[in-house]
Enzyme design. Structure first.
Site, short mmCIF file in Angstrom:
data_model
loop_
_atom_site.label_atom_id
_atom_site.label_comp_id
_atom_site.label_asym_id
_atom_site.label_seq_id
_atom_site.Cartn_x
_atom_site.Cartn_y
_atom_site.Cartn_z
N SER A 1 -17.09 13.88 -84.46
CA SER A 1 -17.55 12.56 -84.02
C SER A 1 -16.38 11.64 -83.71
O SER A 1 -16.56 10.58 -83.14
CB SER A 1 -18.44 11.92 -85.09
OG SER A 1 -17.69 11.69 -86.26
N HIS B 1 -21.73 16.77 -80.04
CA HIS B 1 -21.89 15.80 -81.13
C HIS B 1 -23.35 15.50 -81.43
O HIS B 1 -24.01 14.80 -80.67
CB HIS B 1 -21.12 14.52 -80.77
CG HIS B 1 -21.18 13.46 -81.82
ND1 HIS B 1 -21.20 12.11 -81.53
CD2 HIS B 1 -21.23 13.55 -83.18
CE1 HIS B 1 -21.26 11.42 -82.66
NE2 HIS B 1 -21.29 12.26 -83.67
N GLU C 1 -24.21 14.40 -77.71
CA GLU C 1 -23.16 14.04 -76.76
C GLU C 1 -22.33 15.30 -76.48
O GLU C 1 -21.74 15.86 -77.41
CB GLU C 1 -22.25 12.94 -77.32
CG GLU C 1 -22.89 11.57 -77.38
CD GLU C 1 -21.98 10.50 -78.00
OE1 GLU C 1 -21.90 9.40 -77.44
OE2 GLU C 1 -21.35 10.78 -79.04
#
Lengths: 276, 253
Positions: free
Chosen positions: A110, A131, A143
């Site tokens: 992250s 992510h 993501e």
């Protein structure tokens, strides 16, 4: 390449959640952790959640392993170990040797640059960020982070894989905080600034953001839920990633609360008090 | 039945019509300066211009000259402090700041920000006025953009910086924020609904007031305002909108 076998490295909260998502989507899952106890605990929590969903038949596809070399046959591997660059680099170095050149090697980071994780590793085009948001089985967003050396074709494969997992992926260029952790910073940071400048109180700001803005939770109640230490660490990481850009400057008030150990709900108090 | 409260509303930009419409709907008698003529017997005056502070200053000064001294002059403070607006007038004690973003019917709370000069009785009347619209109120200290417009504008500004840097496509930025943080709208779509000129007014106002790099407006936001791509209201912003029926736009792409 048809994806059938998915490896997951790290059987903590995120790793176990990701393994559950992959099982629910019909994949053969190889959950890898050096610590057998962590693996057993992860299997316990996955089993409990799948039973609740009446999907425990998918558990037969769950394989617990302790060695990365046993991931050799996986088409996709998702790394979900703690956020330490050297640890992640060592894992990708080993994965690059045991997995085929056309496998997808994904990191659930992250906050660490996927470009830096992939640097110097053979066939870096297959390395991308992937992510998930916590809790992984519930939150629909992934993501997909495209690093400097990631391949466009591989990025498309990762997006399609996320969709197969029932997620809604977004494609993001590798940059600090990606989309969500970056664009969400002012929600916390500017609210803290407004309190620090004596413009409005914590309670007022939460009432205003929900009442006038339609946000589901105010910025302070939300920090208490996330953990003020976690929120502060994310801000610091984005601030450093942007070379101390002033838009991301962390708040002294938040730092003091971290120092004091009043971290939110998990410690019984943060911006609000919690009994129990 | 009680006599309707008469309110004078002035303002260029999207908030002028919005406030007139909302007040009429709630049973207030709304007038403009032209309609009021010489006989200004209104109980409240609102000045809601945000994007052009030269015009705002002219309007506020005109209202201050025309209105009896005890009539509250309620001014939006999205782009300027209430204290500064009050400083433009001869009767600064009657000026009180307030504000929110459009659409007015969606939010159920209005922020009120008294100027340093505001008389307490004027502040009390302002709170009563907005309560009569069925809105909750919060009284905050006087700073440009209040709380909600300030925080949302900075989220939008950051989304535009990310867009400028080609971090992601507009749709992906919006989808990420809706799904990753549970925001009611993606920030770029939200900017289109609020009006890009309004968002720019807040950020530029904060930048001017605080003189800090932190509040630097994203250059693309300024360019889009200059190009007239102000969002849903004009059919084009970060997305384009097709006219459905007169005055209404549907999101097209």
């Amino acid at each position: 390449m048809e994806i059938k076998r998915v490896g997951i490295i790290g059987a903590g909260t995120m790793g176990a959640g990701i393994a559950q998502v992959c099982l629910q989507s019909g994949y053969q899952v190889f959950l890898c952790d050096a610590n057998q106890q962590v693996l057993d605990k992860a299997k316990g929590s996955i089993t409990a959640r799948l039973q609740k969903l009446n999907q425990e038949d998918t558990l037969s596809n769950l394989n617990l392993i302790t060695q990365i070399v046993d991931l050799a046959s996986c088409h996709v591997v998702i790394e979900a170990v703690p956020e330490r660059l050297e640890l992640k680099r060592a894992i990708f170095q080993e994965l690059a040797q045991v997995c085929s050149d056309d496998s997808l090697l994904l990191s659930n980071t992250s906050s660490i640059s996927i470009t830096e994780i992939a640097a110097g590793i053979p066939h870096p085009e297959r390395i991308l960020g992937f992510h998930f948001f916590n809790p992984a089985p519930v939150m629909p967003l992934v993501e997909v982070i495209v690093g400097y050396q990631s391949g466009q074709e591989e990025a498309e494969q990762a997006l399609q894989f996320a969709a197969k997992l029932g997620k809604k992926p977004v494609k993001v260029k590798d940059s600090p905080g990606f989309i969500v952790n970056r664009v969400a910073r002012p929600y916390y940071n500017e609210a803290l600034r407004i309190v620090g400048d004596g413009i409005a109180s914590v309670e007022q700001i939460d009432r205003i953001m929900t009442g006038a803005g339609g946000f589901k939770m105010g910025p302070f109640a939300l920090q208490d839920l996330i953990g003020i230490d976690i929120n502060f660490a994310t801000t610091q990481s984005v601030y450093q990633g942007f070379f101390q850009e002033s838009r991301f400057k962390p708040s002294r008030l938040q730092e003091r609360m971290v120092q004091a150990g009043t971290l939110g709900k998990k410690t019984g108090g943060g911006f609000y008090e919690y009994t129990n | 039945m009680s006599t309707p409260i008469k309110v004078l509303v002035e303002g260029v930009g999207p908030q002028g019509d919005a406030w007139k419409g909302m007040l009429q709907e709630k049973g207030f008698l709304v007038q403009s300066i032209e309609e009021a003529g010489d006989g200004l017997d209104v109980q409240f005056a609102l000045e809601v211009t945000n994007s052009d502070l030269t015009i705002k200053r002219q309007r506020v000064q005109k209202l201050d000259q025309m209105l009896p001294t005890g009539i509250p002059l309620l001014v939006t403070t999205l782009a300027v402090t209430a204290t500064e607006v009050a400083s433009w007038t001869r009767h600064p004690q009657r000026v009180c700041g307030f504000g929110t973003f459009l659409p007015l019917e969606e939010g159920n709370l209005i922020e009120i920000a008294p100027a340093l000069q505001t008389d307490p009785s004027i502040l009390a009347q302002a709170a009563t006025f907005f309560s009569a619209l069925g809105k909750e109120t919060e009284v905050v200290e006087d700073e440009v953009g209040l709380v909600f417009p300030r925080i949302l504008s900075l989220i939008i500004n950051e989304a535009i910086f990310a867009l400028i840097e080609r971090v992601a496509e507009p749709e992906d930025i919006d989808q990420g924020m809706k799904l990753g943080t549970n925001y009611p709208f993606g920030p770029l779509r939200w900017a289109d609904r609020v009006g890009l000129d309004e968002v720019y007014s807040v950020i530029d106002g904060l930048h001017r007031e605080m003189k800090e790099e932190r509040y630097r407006p994203a250059p693309l936001l300024r360019k889009m305002v200059l190009a007239g791509w102000l969002g849903e209201g004009v059919g084009r912003g970060f997305y384009t909108y097709e006219i459905e029926k007169e005055g209404n736009y549907a999101k097209q792409s």
